[in-house]
Design an enzyme around this catalytic site. Structure first.
Site, PDB file in Angstrom:
ATOM      1  N   ASN A  23       0.802  -1.225   0.000  1.00  0.00           N
ATOM      2  CA  ASN A  23       0.000   0.000   0.000  1.00  0.00           C
ATOM      3  C   ASN A  23       0.836   1.277   0.000  1.00  0.00           C
ATOM      4  O   ASN A  23       0.297   2.376  -0.127  1.00  0.00           O
ATOM      5  CB  ASN A  23      -1.003  -0.016   1.160  1.00  0.00           C
ATOM      6  CG  ASN A  23      -2.126  -1.022   0.878  1.00  0.00           C
ATOM      7  OD1 ASN A  23      -2.280  -1.497  -0.261  1.00  0.00           O
ATOM      8  ND2 ASN A  23      -2.886  -1.361   1.903  1.00  0.00           N
ATOM      9  N   ARG A  93      -8.002  -1.270  -7.504  1.00  0.00           N
ATOM     10  CA  ARG A  93      -8.555  -0.003  -7.066  1.00  0.00           C
ATOM     11  C   ARG A  93      -7.501   1.110  -7.128  1.00  0.00           C
ATOM     12  O   ARG A  93      -7.798   2.261  -7.434  1.00  0.00           O
ATOM     13  CB  ARG A  93      -9.020  -0.220  -5.622  1.00  0.00           C
ATOM     14  CG  ARG A  93      -9.672   0.960  -5.027  1.00  0.00           C
ATOM     15  CD  ARG A  93     -10.260   0.658  -3.675  1.00  0.00           C
ATOM     16  NE  ARG A  93     -10.893   1.857  -3.190  1.00  0.00           N
ATOM     17  CZ  ARG A  93     -12.085   2.242  -3.563  1.00  0.00           C
ATOM     18  NH1 ARG A  93     -12.795   1.511  -4.382  1.00  0.00           N
ATOM     19  NH2 ARG A  93     -12.597   3.378  -3.111  1.00  0.00           N
ATOM     20  N   CYS A 117     -11.030  -4.733  -3.731  1.00  0.00           N
ATOM     21  CA  CYS A 117     -11.653  -5.732  -2.862  1.00  0.00           C
ATOM     22  C   CYS A 117     -13.053  -5.287  -2.467  1.00  0.00           C
ATOM     23  O   CYS A 117     -13.273  -4.126  -2.118  1.00  0.00           O
ATOM     24  CB  CYS A 117     -10.803  -5.920  -1.598  1.00  0.00           C
ATOM     25  SG  CYS A 117      -9.438  -7.051  -1.839  1.00  0.00           S
ATOM     26  N   ARG A 397      -2.937 -10.839  -4.739  1.00  0.00           N
ATOM     27  CA  ARG A 397      -2.893  -9.389  -5.005  1.00  0.00           C
ATOM     28  C   ARG A 397      -1.913  -8.702  -4.064  1.00  0.00           C
ATOM     29  O   ARG A 397      -1.368  -7.653  -4.400  1.00  0.00           O
ATOM     30  CB  ARG A 397      -4.269  -8.758  -4.737  1.00  0.00           C
ATOM     31  CG  ARG A 397      -5.340  -9.179  -5.682  1.00  0.00           C
ATOM     32  CD  ARG A 397      -6.639  -8.550  -5.284  1.00  0.00           C
ATOM     33  NE  ARG A 397      -6.513  -7.102  -5.461  1.00  0.00           N
ATOM     34  CZ  ARG A 397      -7.526  -6.295  -5.648  1.00  0.00           C
ATOM     35  NH1 ARG A 397      -8.743  -6.762  -5.671  1.00  0.00           N
ATOM     36  NH2 ARG A 397      -7.336  -5.020  -5.806  1.00  0.00           N
TER      37      ARG A 397
END
Ligand code: EPZ
Length: 431
Positions: A23, A93, A117, A397
């Site tokens: 992230n 996303r 997700c 992922r």
């Protein structure tokens, strides 16, 4: 379709090396397009989300080259357009970070509405509010977010909701706005700080990342840099909980223990031993785990991305535990799968009430999303008997080499793609 076969009941033992934070890597890769110079990013995790984002960047003319498995060299000097194709957006996303990056540099971005997700409603109103406050025109047309501006102007923005994505997107756009921007009520996650450090290494002027208020003095131009991404807090936390739930003893290496404090505190509370070193933590799941209460909160609170893994551990802890999910509204979808493994849990609204059972039993289950998928793997490793886990594409992922890292810790886990491979995998699994 790939699946995992797991025979549980064996404590995980040994050492595991944590990779770069997914992230953080996603916004940092996106922000790499904000200069025409060469950018070299180290410690990029080799997971599906980062690879798809790089494909999306390639599609608009960015040259991305993997110098080694975890080092990416980017050349964005020949970007041909600022329009991302919807295929990428459906797959990750985080392609929406291209809006902040492209709007900041080129004052124009067209990006499809994000997928990602399915963990509940995932609004983007705060991103749009921020872009508009900076002077961009933003409209949603035919499923695309279209943002453009003649000039972005520094301003004062107060986020109505603490949002990682909005903080990151607005920070990127404001980096190349004219004048000063103040963003209040921002997310303080380690990856927000990492992105600010990365942008500063490219010549941005960002202060306050990691506190509630970020102050940015816009700059005209950013330059090339070499930067290494921080270790993944959630990958580390996942192995910590796996050690606890399997009653194992695992040294989780290459971490920033400060980022793990909220997880460490809960593991200590439920009876594990956690020893912190400079850049590693050792977790021992001795004896019987005990119940606790958890509420997910923005950093430094307990992360929503660790909620499913911790719920799995509490499912086999003595007593009644309560887990409240306060960030997303649909993040307990995996509970039904756990119930099929013998868990005693019920979900009421955003709260799970868990009565600890002695053990899980193996079952054929499906990963509903990334973190819940990882949590179900932990449950299967702790369970008695064999489990299969379907839809592991979600897990891949965000977790690099998940099965091989777990195997190195003694976990009986094999990846397979067909019934034939399953038969072969079964032969490899230690009964
Ligand atoms: C990021 O998602 C992470 N994704 C998520 O990790 C993580 O669960 C989440 O932050 C919370 O920590 C990436 O970094 C790619 P938010 P994001 O904006 O940015 C509401 C994983 O497993 N909200 O902080 O989408 C929103 O609906 C993934 O790695 C608005 O209302 O999360 C949610 O309830 C899953 N308006 C809350 O804020 C907005 O404009 C937090 O969302 C934006 C968000």
């Amino acid at each position: 379709m790939e699946k995992y076969a797991i025979i549980g009941g064996k404590p995980l033992m040994g050492e595991v090396e944590i990779g770069g934070a997914k992230n953080a890597a996603l916004p940092i890769l996106a922000a790499g397009v904000m200069t025409d110079d060469i950018v070299v990013i180290e410690n990029v995790p080799d997971v599906r989300d980062t690879n798809v984002l790089m494909e999306a960047m390639e599609s608009i003319g960015v040259k991305t080259e993997k110098i080694s498995r975890h080092t990416v060299r980017m050349d964005s000097s020949k970007i041909t357009e600022c329009i991302i194709d919807s295929d990428y957006m459906k797959r990750i996303r985080a392609s929406y970070y291209m809006i902040g990056a492209l709007l900041g540099k080129y004052k124009h971005a067209e990006v499809p509405l994000p997928g990602g997700c399915n963990i509940g409603v995932r609004a983007i109103d705060q991103h749009i509010k921020g872009f508009r406050a900076l002077g961009a025109r933003v409209e949603i047309k035919n499923g695309n977010i279209i943002a453009d501006a003649t000039e972005l102007r520094g301003t004062h923005i107060f986020l109505d909701k603490v949002s990682v994505g909005a903080t990151i997107n607005i920070m990127m756009a404001a980096t190349m706005a004219v004048g000063k921007t103040t963003i209040e009520n921002v997310a303080k996650e380690p990856h927000v700080v990492d992105l600010a450090n990365f942008l500063n290494s490219m010549g941005a002027n960002i202060k306050g990342a990691g506190t509630d208020v970020i102050r940015i003095k816009g700059v005209e131009k950013l330059h090339g840099t070499e930067y290494a991404i921080i270790p993944d807090q959630i990958e580390a936390g996942t192995y910590m909980v796996a050690a606890a739930a399997t009653k194992g003893d695992v040294l989780v290496k290459n971490v920033i223990p400060k980022h793990l404090e909220c997880i460490t505190a809960k593991l200590l509370e439920i009876g594990c031993s956690v020893i912190e070193y400079d850049d590693s933590v050792r977790v021992q799941g001795n004896g019987i785990l005990t119940n606790t209460q958890i509420k997910t909160l923005p950093y430094p609170g307990f992360p929503t991305d660790m909620q499913p893994q911790m719920t799995v551990a509490l499912g086999i802890a003595a007593g009644t535990s309560i887990v409240t999910e306060s960030i997303f509204d649909n993040r307990f979808k995996y509970v039904d799968e756990l119930i099929s493994m013998g868990a005693s849990m019920k979900v009421e609204g955003n709260t799970a009430i868990i009565t600890g059972v002695e053990k899980y039993t193996g079952a054929n289950i499906t990963a509903p999303d990334l973190r819940a998928g990882a949590a179900l793997v932990i449950a299967a490793l702790a369970a008695e008997g064999e489990s299969t886990i379907d839809d592991i594409k979600y897990i891949e992922r965000g977790y690099e080499d998940f099965d091989s890292k777990l195997r190195a810790l003694g976990g009986n886990i094999e990846r397979y793609a067909s019934e034939d491979e399953l038969r072969r995998a079964r032969l490899k699994l230690v009964q």
